[in-house]
Design an enzyme around this catalytic site. Sequence first.
Site, PDB file in Angstrom:
ATOM      1  N   SER A  81       1.018  -1.349  -0.017  1.00 40.60           N
ATOM      2  CA  SER A  81      -0.025  -0.102  -0.095  1.00 40.60           C
ATOM      3  C   SER A  81       1.019   1.090   0.087  1.00 40.60           C
ATOM      4  O   SER A  81       1.974   1.324  -0.732  1.00 40.60           O
ATOM      5  CB  SER A  81      -0.810   0.004   1.225  1.00 40.60           C
ATOM      6  N   TYR A 100      -5.019   7.799  -6.471  1.00 41.47           N
ATOM      7  CA  TYR A 100      -4.006   6.957  -6.073  1.00 41.47           C
ATOM      8  C   TYR A 100      -4.405   6.460  -4.541  1.00 41.47           C
ATOM      9  O   TYR A 100      -4.273   4.948  -4.099  1.00 41.47           O
ATOM     10  CB  TYR A 100      -2.640   7.609  -5.820  1.00 41.47           C
ATOM     11  N   LYS A 141      -5.176   2.518  -3.150  1.00 41.86           N
ATOM     12  CA  LYS A 141      -4.597   2.011  -1.906  1.00 41.86           C
ATOM     13  C   LYS A 141      -5.299   1.779  -0.744  1.00 41.86           C
ATOM     14  O   LYS A 141      -5.299   0.926  -0.141  1.00 41.86           O
ATOM     15  CB  LYS A 141      -3.237   2.743  -1.594  1.00 41.86           C
TER      16      LYS A 141
END
Length: 340
Positions: free
Chosen positions: A173, A187, A191
């Site tokens: 992650s 993004y 994650k």
Amino acid sequence: MADSNLFYISLVLLPLFLLFFLFLITRPRPIQIPIKKRHIFITGGSSGIGLALAHRAASEGARVSILSRSIDKLEEAKNAIRQSTGIDVAIFAADVRDFEAVQRAVDEAGPIDFLVVNQGVFVAQELEEQKLEEVRFIIDVNLTGSFNMIKAALPGMKRSRKDRGPGSIALMSSQAGQVGIYGYTAYSASKFGLRGLAEALQQEVIGDNIHVSLVFPPDTETPGLTEENKRKPQLTSIIAASSGAMKADEVAKKALDGIKSGSFTIPCNSEGFLLAIATAGLSPQRSYLMAFVEVVAAGLLRIAALCFQWNWYGSIEKWHMKKTELRSSWCLKQAGIFLM
Ligand SMILES: NC(=O)C1=CN([C@@H]2O[C@H](COP(=O)(O)OP(=O)(O)OC[C@H]3O[C@@H](n4cnc5c(N)ncnc54)[C@H](OP(=O)(O)O)[C@@H]3O)[C@@H](O)[C@H]2O)C=CC1
Ligand SMILES: CCCCCCCCCCCCCCCC(=O)[C@@H](N)CO
């Protein structure tokens, strides 16, 4: 007098009682997962953090396979690992977005003991500026690609697990997967998604003696970061600077140590340690000592988190003010030219 004695005794006894209680209830139980002579399969293993992990795993005596898209980068990585450790790693060229290609690679590589789903792409940009095509690309590689990888590898990982000892699935992650950061809408979403996947998956595979880990690195010096920095919004850099930058090998060491001890949450630096406690939520915790720290520090760390937000929103406000000032001085200048 008796009252104050009772007070001091309970001051000692209460934490001890809490420790004992947590010792009894923390699940899953602690575990050590041996790596020597076992098969580790690392996606995105041709560059940055994945390459550093492949180096480390090879030097600890594991059989290593790496997967990524570019065959040239894979060959280069293979040569570099051979030069520094004398060990040959197996290479597989595939795009994690292509399930059939991933399945072929997994079948060819043979049964996996450690799966490290590390591939990732990152382009920091305000959502308003970012094309939906790029948003889809980030989600496809980071999140859907991770599903493809796990779906392809899991049946083989489960088979004959009893004879092969404990297994591990680790997902890379980011600290931006614990807190949303300016410029990282796509993004961070990809994650954060990995966390839901990992928490649910751990409950599903614990019966097969497979242990799930989530690694949360800060900015890390890799070819990917160099590329990202070329067009990063200034505010993204300012906020991300709240956590230091690390070298790929340092992150790889933290990650591998965490994976071997079956830790669900793996922070990489001291800010990451605080972040892990502040965002512990309902994640599993094997260590009763860490569980104790999480319980005792929760309130204080919420205050620390609010201070960070105060600071970040301060930077955002300043940045907007500077932008408005620049715009109005530009307008004044234009007006001046016009009047002359
Ligand atoms: N560097 C940083 O600051 C941080 C990175 N991370 C995370 O760590 C992971 C690794 O990052 P980092 O080492 O910096 O990245 P790099 O860009 O240096 O390396 C990325 C690796 O992933 C591979 N890859 C990319 N897209 C695909 C794809 N579609 N299919 C298969 N392989 C692919 C690349 O090879 P190829 O292009 O040939 O496919 C390469 O091997 C990522 O998940 C990232 O989000 C987390 C926090 C901080
Ligand atoms: C309560 C305590 C709080 C502790 C401090 C919090 C600091 C948060 C900083 C987040 C930085 C995010 C970096 C993402 C790096 C990354 O993934 C990219 N380089 C790839 O795009």
